[in-house]
Scaffold this motif. Structure first.
Motif, PDB file in Angstrom:
ATOM      1  N   MET A   1       0.570   6.636  19.700  1.00  0.00           N
ATOM      2  CA  MET A   1       0.476   7.905  19.009  1.00  0.00           C
ATOM      3  C   MET A   1      -0.947   8.425  19.087  1.00  0.00           C
ATOM      4  N   VAL A   5      -1.469  13.160  15.613  1.00  0.00           N
ATOM      5  CA  VAL A   5      -0.125  12.868  15.099  1.00  0.00           C
ATOM      6  C   VAL A   5      -0.220  11.894  13.928  1.00  0.00           C
ATOM      7  N   MET A   6      -1.103  10.909  14.024  1.00  0.00           N
ATOM      8  CA  MET A   6      -1.258   9.949  12.934  1.00  0.00           C
ATOM      9  C   MET A   6      -1.795  10.625  11.679  1.00  0.00           C
ATOM     10  N   ALA A   8      -1.375  13.820  10.841  1.00  0.00           N
ATOM     11  CA  ALA A   8      -0.288  14.642  10.311  1.00  0.00           C
ATOM     12  C   ALA A   8       0.743  13.778   9.586  1.00  0.00           C
ATOM     13  N   ALA A   9       1.077  12.635  10.157  1.00  0.00           N
ATOM     14  CA  ALA A   9       2.040  11.738   9.518  1.00  0.00           C
ATOM     15  C   ALA A   9       1.485  11.198   8.200  1.00  0.00           C
ATOM     16  N   GLY A  10       0.215  10.909   8.166  1.00  0.00           N
ATOM     17  CA  GLY A  10      -0.418  10.455   6.928  1.00  0.00           C
ATOM     18  C   GLY A  10      -0.383  11.524   5.855  1.00  0.00           C
ATOM     19  N   VAL A  12       1.883  13.871   5.550  1.00  0.00           N
ATOM     20  CA  VAL A  12       3.271  13.959   5.080  1.00  0.00           C
ATOM     21  C   VAL A  12       3.571  12.833   4.093  1.00  0.00           C
ATOM     22  N   VAL A  13       3.116  11.639   4.412  1.00  0.00           N
ATOM     23  CA  VAL A  13       3.349  10.489   3.521  1.00  0.00           C
ATOM     24  C   VAL A  13       2.657  10.703   2.185  1.00  0.00           C
TER      25      VAL A  13
END
Length: 59
Positions: A1, A5-6, A8-10, A12-13
């Motif tokens: 990744m 992207v990491m 953005a994912a963080g 969201v979490v």
């Protein structure tokens, strides 16, 4: 990744964790407010540099 992207994912979490703890609107204010505060803390010259360079050059 990729790093982007990491991040953005963080985000969201973190948002999903904050919603049940503090409610939807306060969580939304935190997720939007922190980047805005970070941008406003920059000097005038740093903001100008950030606006003028492309997103691919931010690495």
């Amino acid at each position: 990744m990729s790093k982007r992207v990491m991040i953005a994912a963080g985000g969201v979490v973190v948002g999903l964790i904050l919603i049940p703890l503090i409610g939807f609107l306060p969580a939304l204010l935190v997720l939007i407010g922190l980047p805005v505060i970070g941008y406003l803390m920059l000097d005038r010259s740093q903001r100008r540099r950030l606006r003028h360079i492309g997103r691919r050059e931010l690495r």
